[in-house]
Design a protein around this motif. Sequence first.
Motif, PDB file in Angstrom:
ATOM      1  N   SER A  38       0.816  -1.224   0.000  1.00 48.10           N
ATOM      2  CA  SER A  38       0.000   0.000   0.000  1.00 48.10           C
ATOM      3  C   SER A  38       0.848   1.272   0.000  1.00 48.10           C
ATOM      4  O   SER A  38       0.658   2.138  -0.868  1.00 48.10           O
ATOM      5  N   PRO A  39       1.803   1.441   0.947  1.00 46.64           N
ATOM      6  CA  PRO A  39       2.586   2.682   0.905  1.00 46.64           C
ATOM      7  C   PRO A  39       3.415   2.823  -0.377  1.00 46.64           C
ATOM      8  O   PRO A  39       3.570   3.929  -0.896  1.00 46.64           O
ATOM      9  N   ALA A  40       3.938   1.696  -0.884  1.00 52.42           N
ATOM     10  CA  ALA A  40       4.738   1.784  -2.109  1.00 52.42           C
ATOM     11  C   ALA A  40       3.875   2.216  -3.291  1.00 52.42           C
ATOM     12  O   ALA A  40       4.268   3.078  -4.092  1.00 52.42           O
ATOM     13  N   THR A  41       2.683   1.642  -3.399  1.00 50.87           N
ATOM     14  CA  THR A  41       1.809   2.020  -4.509  1.00 50.87           C
ATOM     15  C   THR A  41       1.312   3.460  -4.374  1.00 50.87           C
ATOM     16  O   THR A  41       1.256   4.203  -5.357  1.00 50.87           O
ATOM     17  N   PHE A  42       0.953   3.864  -3.161  1.00 48.47           N
ATOM     18  CA  PHE A  42       0.491   5.242  -2.965  1.00 48.47           C
ATOM     19  C   PHE A  42       1.605   6.247  -3.264  1.00 48.47           C
ATOM     20  O   PHE A  42       1.356   7.332  -3.797  1.00 48.47           O
ATOM     21  N   LEU A  43       2.842   5.892  -2.903  1.00 44.80           N
ATOM     22  CA  LEU A  43       3.966   6.788  -3.181  1.00 44.80           C
ATOM     23  C   LEU A  43       4.106   6.993  -4.693  1.00 44.80           C
ATOM     24  O   LEU A  43       4.213   8.130  -5.175  1.00 44.80           O
ATOM     25  N   VAL A  44       4.099   5.889  -5.429  1.00 43.85           N
ATOM     26  CA  VAL A  44       4.269   5.982  -6.879  1.00 43.85           C
ATOM     27  C   VAL A  44       3.120   6.782  -7.498  1.00 43.85           C
ATOM     28  O   VAL A  44       3.323   7.676  -8.335  1.00 43.85           O
ATOM     29  N   MET A  45       1.892   6.487  -7.082  1.00 42.13           N
ATOM     30  CA  MET A  45       0.757   7.146  -7.699  1.00 42.13           C
ATOM     31  C   MET A  45       0.645   8.617  -7.289  1.00 42.13           C
ATOM     32  O   MET A  45       0.244   9.466  -8.099  1.00 42.13           O
ATOM     33  N   ASN A  46       0.991   8.941  -6.070  1.00 40.41           N
ATOM     34  CA  ASN A  46       0.956  10.352  -5.664  1.00 40.41           C
ATOM     35  C   ASN A  46       1.999  11.172  -6.421  1.00 40.41           C
ATOM     36  O   ASN A  46       1.767  12.333  -6.765  1.00 40.41           O
ATOM     37  N   VAL A  47       3.158  10.559  -6.646  1.00 45.95           N
ATOM     38  CA  VAL A  47       4.152  11.225  -7.494  1.00 45.95           C
ATOM     39  C   VAL A  47       3.582  11.446  -8.891  1.00 45.95           C
ATOM     40  O   VAL A  47       3.772  12.508  -9.526  1.00 45.95           O
ATOM     41  N   GLY A  48       2.841  10.459  -9.399  1.00 51.20           N
ATOM     42  CA  GLY A  48       2.216  10.591 -10.705  1.00 51.20           C
ATOM     43  C   GLY A  48       1.189  11.709 -10.746  1.00 51.20           C
ATOM     44  O   GLY A  48       1.113  12.478 -11.717  1.00 51.20           O
TER      45      GLY A  48
ATOM     46  N   ALA B  38       1.151  14.336  -8.834  1.00 51.29           N
ATOM     47  CA  ALA B  38       1.887  15.601  -8.785  1.00 51.29           C
ATOM     48  C   ALA B  38       2.407  15.984 -10.178  1.00 51.29           C
ATOM     49  O   ALA B  38       2.357  17.156 -10.584  1.00 51.29           O
ATOM     50  N   CYS B  39       2.880  14.969 -10.901  1.00 53.12           N
ATOM     51  CA  CYS B  39       3.373  15.242 -12.261  1.00 53.12           C
ATOM     52  C   CYS B  39       2.238  15.699 -13.180  1.00 53.12           C
ATOM     53  O   CYS B  39       2.414  16.615 -14.015  1.00 53.12           O
ATOM     54  N   VAL B  40       1.071  15.079 -13.062  1.00 59.97           N
ATOM     55  CA  VAL B  40      -0.069  15.467 -13.884  1.00 59.97           C
ATOM     56  C   VAL B  40      -0.480  16.906 -13.579  1.00 59.97           C
ATOM     57  O   VAL B  40      -0.748  17.700 -14.488  1.00 59.97           O
ATOM     58  N   LEU B  41      -0.519  17.267 -12.291  1.00 54.86           N
ATOM     59  CA  LEU B  41      -0.897  18.640 -11.928  1.00 54.86           C
ATOM     60  C   LEU B  41       0.136  19.651 -12.443  1.00 54.86           C
ATOM     61  O   LEU B  41      -0.219  20.725 -12.949  1.00 54.86           O
ATOM     62  N   TRP B  42       1.400  19.292 -12.308  1.00 55.70           N
ATOM     63  CA  TRP B  42       2.467  20.205 -12.747  1.00 55.70           C
ATOM     64  C   TRP B  42       2.415  20.413 -14.263  1.00 55.70           C
ATOM     65  O   TRP B  42       2.376  21.541 -14.751  1.00 55.70           O
ATOM     66  N   LEU B  43       2.387  19.309 -14.996  1.00 51.93           N
ATOM     67  CA  LEU B  43       2.379  19.405 -16.451  1.00 51.93           C
ATOM     68  C   LEU B  43       1.026  19.892 -16.977  1.00 51.93           C
ATOM     69  O   LEU B  43       0.955  20.648 -17.950  1.00 51.93           O
ATOM     70  N   GLY B  44      -0.067  19.441 -16.319  1.00 52.89           N
ATOM     71  CA  GLY B  44      -1.385  19.854 -16.767  1.00 52.89           C
ATOM     72  C   GLY B  44      -1.631  21.335 -16.572  1.00 52.89           C
ATOM     73  O   GLY B  44      -2.290  21.988 -17.396  1.00 52.89           O
ATOM     74  N   GLY B  45      -1.112  21.873 -15.453  1.00 50.37           N
ATOM     75  CA  GLY B  45      -1.280  23.307 -15.228  1.00 50.37           C
ATOM     76  C   GLY B  45      -0.630  24.117 -16.333  1.00 50.37           C
ATOM     77  O   GLY B  45      -1.202  25.107 -16.822  1.00 50.37           O
ATOM     78  N   GLY B  46       0.555  23.693 -16.757  1.00 49.26           N
ATOM     79  CA  GLY B  46       1.228  24.394 -17.856  1.00 49.26           C
ATOM     80  C   GLY B  46       0.453  24.280 -19.150  1.00 49.26           C
ATOM     81  O   GLY B  46       0.371  25.227 -19.946  1.00 49.26           O
TER      82      GLY B  46
ATOM     83  N   MET C 280      -6.141   9.223 -12.727  1.00 56.35           N
ATOM     84  CA  MET C 280      -5.003   8.861 -11.895  1.00 56.35           C
ATOM     85  C   MET C 280      -5.472   8.305 -10.554  1.00 56.35           C
ATOM     86  O   MET C 280      -4.926   7.337 -10.032  1.00 56.35           O
ATOM     87  N   ASN C 281      -6.524   8.914  -9.993  1.00 58.38           N
ATOM     88  CA  ASN C 281      -7.080   8.405  -8.733  1.00 58.38           C
ATOM     89  C   ASN C 281      -7.685   7.016  -8.921  1.00 58.38           C
ATOM     90  O   ASN C 281      -7.544   6.137  -8.063  1.00 58.38           O
ATOM     91  N   GLN C 282      -8.371   6.823 -10.049  1.00 57.99           N
ATOM     92  CA  GLN C 282      -8.916   5.495 -10.330  1.00 57.99           C
ATOM     93  C   GLN C 282      -7.795   4.468 -10.467  1.00 57.99           C
ATOM     94  O   GLN C 282      -7.901   3.334  -9.986  1.00 57.99           O
ATOM     95  N   LEU C 283      -6.715   4.865 -11.126  1.00 58.63           N
ATOM     96  CA  LEU C 283      -5.569   3.971 -11.253  1.00 58.63           C
ATOM     97  C   LEU C 283      -4.974   3.672  -9.888  1.00 58.63           C
ATOM     98  O   LEU C 283      -4.612   2.529  -9.588  1.00 58.63           O
ATOM     99  N   LEU C 284      -4.907   4.681  -9.030  1.00 57.36           N
ATOM    100  CA  LEU C 284      -4.373   4.495  -7.683  1.00 57.36           C
ATOM    101  C   LEU C 284      -5.227   3.513  -6.897  1.00 57.36           C
ATOM    102  O   LEU C 284      -4.715   2.573  -6.263  1.00 57.36           O
ATOM    103  N   VAL C 285      -6.557   3.728  -6.915  1.00 59.57           N
ATOM    104  CA  VAL C 285      -7.460   2.825  -6.200  1.00 59.57           C
ATOM    105  C   VAL C 285      -7.371   1.416  -6.784  1.00 59.57           C
ATOM    106  O   VAL C 285      -7.362   0.413  -6.046  1.00 59.57           O
ATOM    107  N   SER C 286      -7.297   1.319  -8.101  1.00 55.34           N
ATOM    108  CA  SER C 286      -7.197   0.007  -8.742  1.00 55.34           C
ATOM    109  C   SER C 286      -5.947  -0.732  -8.294  1.00 55.34           C
ATOM    110  O   SER C 286      -6.002  -1.933  -7.972  1.00 55.34           O
TER     111      SER C 286
END
Length: 577
Positions: A241-251, A253-261, A280-286
Amino acid sequence: MEELARRFFPPYRRYLIWGPVTKCLEVGFDLLTPLVIAWMIDSGVNAGDTDVIWQGVGLLAGMAFLGFGVTLICQKMASLASQGVGTDIRAALIEKMGTFSAAELDRFGAPTLVTRTTNDVNQLQLAISMLIRQLIRWPALAVGSVVCALAIDVPLGLVFCVCLPVLAAVFYLVMSRSVPFFAGMQAKLDAIGRLVRETASGVRPIRAFNREAFQEARFREASQEQADMAVGAGRLTALLSPATFLVMNVGIACVLWLGGGSVTAGRLEQGQVMALIGYMNQLLVSIAYIANLVVIFTRAAASAERVEEVLACEPTVTDAGVCEQPTETGAPVLEMERVSFSFPNAGRPALMDVSLVLEPGQSLGVIGGTGSGKSALASLVPRLYDATEGSVRVAGRDVRDLPLSQLRRLVAFVPQRAELVSGTVRDNLRWRGEDATDDELWAALEAAQAADFVRRLPEGLDAPVEPNGRNFSGGQRQRLTVARALVEPSALVVLDDSASALDYATDAALRRALAHLPGSPARLVISQRISTVSSCDQVLVLDQGQVMGLGTHDELLAGCPLYREIADSQLRQEEAA
């Protein structure tokens, strides 16, 4: 698991197909939800069009209602399949155990068979339910989220593609190291089951010898070992769980950073960015649910191996067929020719080069010290075990050539341990004759010297019998098991020290009754009492599996030192003389 699936899944194929199909419909609604929300934001909120917003709300409500409906259908399919397969597996296990000889039962042991039939099958049922309800949903939702993200924007969709292989590596590392832990946990449960069984069945001697603290210490040790194994597995699976949440939360953050631009540059709308975050949230939950599925299926794989081991075990004693074989008229009822037998993994043979002949109507007593091979010899007659060397013949036919049903009608066997099952006295007596009348049951009870105490019971033949017959004394249980063997006529009655709990007067009355049974069956009487075997036509003396003497009581007193020693230790001098 594949072997179990091939064997038990076909009757439930429609549930295994339609359940995932309905779940795919639910996944489709989940994947459309972020797109509807993006449309409501871009075309409704940003444009100030309330009609679009209300249309979106109605669409979302309709998809939720339909999704709830297909979820209920999928849940029913999963329940029917998992419970049906679990019931069939348990029935197959019980049927398989019924084919086991004493050798296979010795190999597995009762506690592990109980655990495999209950706990291990429960794990398989859970896995089948998750197979239908979740195995399609979450991987499909994860893949669908990636595809939808790529459809919205390829550069941002590549963020999803980078996250997936990282998560797959985490899953592989955890799963590959978890399997030994889950297999060990089930083995530790076997040990706990064995200790519980020993404690429950031996509570009287445990108390008599003041060994409660010792048993408690043994149980605590076994429980601690199982707990340590579970903690070890938990530590590994807790990393998911923590490993998957870490990877997906980083993802995210990347979507927000790139999407905002991208929104600032006018390449994407705000609603599209929100849809990407939703995916991304659906992928995280999945991924989180897939991590849970990994644990469930890993445990199920370990349980499946244990169940398959039982189902794949080939019994050493196999039935000769279903057609009855003609017996030889005038042939000895029992004949053993140079018989030897060894228990599996035993250090020495239990019987060595035993030969004997028992004619119709005759009686043969078998006597010897503990571990001399008496019970082993008795077990060879009804084929609880097969002889390692030599041949055992009943009514002129080798026991290996007789169907087991025919052999066990010819041989009425009373085991050393008096086993009764829960039910009534009548239920237990009818094991040998399902259609036996009450008169026949009472006749068997009379011969077994059990009629008097059964008549004193308020319900008589309908008196309840608790598991293992614990509401009866040891002598009463023995007499009931003797009566059970006498309900139907037989050619040979084998009593494996089945009167050890009887007083001498009752034992003598039982022997007289056995000598006058209808049809005059031969009798193989095993005992450690000299008084029980001395009246037999012949007496076989065993010591460490070897024949030390065979003859009448008087002949053995004169010519067999071991028999004379046993007689001197049990009888008064004038009786021995």
